[in-house]
Design a protein around this motif. Structure first.
Motif, PDB file in Angstrom:
ATOM      1  N   ASN A 121      44.759  80.280 130.267  1.00 26.23           N
ATOM      2  CA  ASN A 121      43.324  80.089 130.523  1.00 26.23           C
ATOM      3  C   ASN A 121      42.672  81.379 131.022  1.00 26.23           C
ATOM      4  OD1 ASN A 121      43.638  77.430 129.879  1.00 26.23           O
ATOM      5  ND2 ASN A 121      43.013  76.608 131.851  1.00 26.23           N
ATOM      6  N   ASN A 174      39.747  74.784 129.969  1.00 27.86           N
ATOM      7  CA  ASN A 174      39.600  76.239 129.868  1.00 27.86           C
ATOM      8  C   ASN A 174      38.123  76.635 129.779  1.00 27.86           C
ATOM      9  OD1 ASN A 174      40.293  78.925 129.683  1.00 27.86           O
ATOM     10  ND2 ASN A 174      40.874  78.842 127.524  1.00 27.86           N
ATOM     11  N   LYS A 197      36.494  80.485 129.686  1.00 29.04           N
ATOM     12  CA  LYS A 197      36.836  81.455 128.641  1.00 29.04           C
ATOM     13  C   LYS A 197      35.583  82.124 128.100  1.00 29.04           C
ATOM     14  CE  LYS A 197      36.921  77.888 125.038  1.00 29.04           C
ATOM     15  NZ  LYS A 197      37.733  77.164 124.048  1.00 29.04           N
ATOM     16  N   TYR A 230      48.952  76.128 132.215  1.00 26.31           N
ATOM     17  CA  TYR A 230      47.582  76.593 131.978  1.00 26.31           C
ATOM     18  C   TYR A 230      47.426  78.098 132.197  1.00 26.31           C
ATOM     19  CZ  TYR A 230      46.626  71.606 132.092  1.00 26.31           C
ATOM     20  OH  TYR A 230      46.632  70.258 131.833  1.00 26.31           O
TER      21      TYR A 230
END
Length: 655
Positions: free
Chosen positions: A356, A652, A655, A353
């Protein structure tokens, strides 16, 4: 006559020997025949099923934190899960396939149990299928393997060794059997399917139970058995999106704002007026490999284990109850400290991840005009750090290839002494104010300091612990402390020490929770050591902080890595962004781990509540209402924080 009699006796003796030889041959053939009949019957998979059950019980008994939660229902579930498998093998496979499949299942299940056993000793957690993505980092565990394997672990494979010997010596052979008549085949399959439906329904009950405690593997094993846990884990890994409670940023922020408001009202007041006090000053965060709190201010054979760390902590701000967020890797510690979020277990936050968007500590300092850097004596590909810190927008990423002198390596990492000396040279050339996150590594498992050129830099005598895991650990910590002393001296020589803020902390545990030598060492310090003390010792890491002009402060309430970013936001009067931690100088009195453990000022939660003072289990129903509600609030807030954090990583959402 005498000669004839002697001849007759010789003949009789020869006949007897021949008869004895023939009888032995007949007996051997009988044994072979009996072995063949057994191994080619349905009795073979049934016996293997019983042996697997005994191995599973052996696993439960040798995996301590699991053992504490196992009950009769877990045992029943284990019988049910294994019975399903054995029944399927017996009913649906022909003779040759039944035998081969039984042996393969026995081997795979035994490997799984051993791997879970060893990994649990290493990190107090069982394996997840998601770790397949982290195989490139397996050297960390493999280097420790000789210290983890014990003679008793052969019990996982002793039956497989016996079967192998019998096959090699041809005492039994895998035979084909005559085909059943069609009507018997049909009856067998119909009965098999009906029983399998019953079994699968029972199995599904256990697998569903594993999802009731999504963050606590020990309770998942208790409710669904080790096999149900692994089936559930595979499902969760394939359908990982379903683990996230929040799918939109709006829903996440709405609940986050409510939680933050609650925390501000309950814990917002600070014990010290330090807001903005370090604004414009240089800041260094030093993450120390595997250094637990139990070594601080302790001696062995008349010498301090960590004299330089002791001096630093005692003269400045002692933080005596800093807890790690995850039982896994250094990368998890870095993730929590830099983002104020819980890590996805086993380094997944960095390996999977890393693209992210996170409100990270480097961006926070950069927004306040700081030059930012990250330093570590390993290569950028390890735990994907090169990509991670690039995505964080760090200005100066100083990894192993960035250092001119790489002549001394300990366990493959740049030695702490070389790292610190060159780190200070780099800091001298940065525009001020600077923020630097430095990660040491010399006290890394297996703690043998392989590659250290001058062993006299270890100046303690571990005595009876020499060449044990604990002894090696103490020696590596003592060397790490020596190198830390060099770091402080170099900062002073460069005129960087006096006006620089320094926070240091251990990244995670170094030793098995129930290491026998460790328990002996701890009991010499505290003869009234309880099991709760042992568990807290395992997750409590060294921590201290220097703020110019502030001396002799002690923070004894529980704090965690999640609190680092919001603490510095408070100290520089900046914006921490999305953070699940709180300012260490405020009054929040509990922290959580990513496996549903909770530590408060007075209580410890590990499936049940325990009083820290004496380690006694608490009957929550007998507590006064306000105290009962307080514990309920702790638990509810823990689940809220974990739900938010995992949703951010999976979807995520920042973002």
């Amino acid at each position: 006559m005498k000669e004839e009699k002697i001849e007759d006796n010789k003949k009789k003796e020869i006949d007897m020997k021949q008869t004895e030889k023939e009888n032995k041959k007949i007996n051997k053939e009988k044994i072979k025949d009996m072995a063949n009949k057994f191994f080619n019957s349905i009795g073979f998979p049934i016996i293997i099923g019983i042996l697997l059950f005994l191995k599973t019980i052996f696993f439960y008994q040798n995996t301590i934190s699991v053992r504490e939660t196992i009950d009769k229902e877990t045992i029943l579930g284990t019988i049910t899960m294994l019975s399903t498998m054995i029944w399927a093998i017996c009913v649906f496979l022909p003779n040759r396939g039944r035998i081969i499949t039984t042996i393969i299942v026995d081997i795979l299940a035994s490997i799984l149990l051993l791997a879970d056993n060893l990994y649990h000793t290493y990190s107090s957690s069982v394996l997840s299928v998601a770790q397949i993505m982290n195989l490139q980092y397996g050297e960390e565990i493999m280097s420790t393997l000789p210290m983890l394997v014990q003679i008793k672990h052969i019990l996982y494979f002793i039956d497989i060794l016996v079967i192998g010997i019998l096959l090699i010596t041809k005492i039994f052979k895998i035979q084909k059997k005559k085909k059943l008549q069609m009507k018997y085949k049909i009856a067998k399959v119909i009965i098999g399917i009906l029983v399998m439906i019953i079994f699968f329904k029972m199995d599904n009950v256990y697998i569903v139970r594993a999802k009731e405690d999504p963050y606590n593997k020990d309770t998942q094993i208790k409710k669904s058995t080790i096999y149900g846990y692994h089936i559930s884990d595979i499902e969760n890994t394939i359908n990982i999106k379903k683990q996230a409670k929040y799918t939109t940023k709006e829903a996440l922020l709405s609940d986050y704002d409510e939680l933050k408001k609650e925390y501000d009202e309950k814990y917002g007041k600070t014990n010290y007026d330090l807001q903005g006090i370090v604004r414009g000053k240089n800041v260094i965060i030093l993450q120390l490999e595997s250094i637990q709190n139990f070594v601080i201010n302790k001696e062995i054979n008349g010498k301090e284990i960590t004299p330089n760390l002791n001096k630093f902590i005692n003269e400045n701000i002692e933080i005596s109850n800093m807890f790690m967020q995850s039982y896994s890797s250094t990368a998890d510690s870095e993730f929590s400290a830099t983002t104020s979020l819980y890590p996805m277990e086993n380094g997944m936050s960095y390996s999977r991840y890393y693209t992210n968007a996170y409100d990270n500590i480097f961006t926070m300092f950069e927004n306040e005009g700081y030059t930012t850097s990250y330093m570590h004596g390993n290569h950028g590909f390890f735990w994907n750090r090169g990509n991670v810190y690039k995505s964080y927008g760090v200005e100066n990423i100083e990894l192993k290839d960035s250092f001119a002198d790489t002549s001394e390596n300990i366990a493959g990492y740049l030695s702490d002494e070389l790292l610190y000396k060159q780190a200070v040279e780099k800091l001298k050339n940065y525009d001020t104010p600077f923020f630097s996150y430095i990660v040491s590594a010399s006290s890394h498992t297996p703690f043998n300091l392989e590659g250290l050129e001058d062993r006299s830099k270890v100046n303690i005598d571990v005595g009876k612990y020499k060449d044990t895991f604990l002894g090696n650990y103490l020696e590596s910590v003592n060397y790490a402390d020596y190198a830390f002393g060099i770091f402080i001296d170099k900062l002073k020589e460069a005129n960087l020490y006096d006006d620089t803020v320094i926070l240091l902390f251990g990244d995670h545990n170094g030793l098995d929770m129930y290491n026998e030598n460790l328990l002996e060492f701890l009991k010499e310090i505290d003869s009234d050591l309880t099991d709760t003390d042992i568990k807290l010792n395992y997750i409590r890491v060294a921590c201290g902080m220097k703020i110019p002009g502030i001396e002799n402060i002690k923070i004894e309430k529980p704090v965690s890595k999640l609190d680092i970013k919001p603490t510095f936001a408070y100290l520089i009067d900046g914006d921490a962004g999305f953070s699940l931690g709180t300012n260490m100088f405020a009054r929040k009195d509990f922290i959580c781990l990513n496996n549903e453990r909770i530590v408060t000022s007075r209580y410890y939660f590990d499936e049940k509540w325990y009083r820290i003072k004496d380690g006694a289990e608490i009957n929550v129903e007998e507590l006064p209402q306000d105290e009962r509600e307080l514990l309920e609030d702790y638990y509810e807030n823990m689940r809220k924080e974990l739900d938010m954090s995992i949703s951010i990583s999976i979807n995520n959402l920042l973002k």
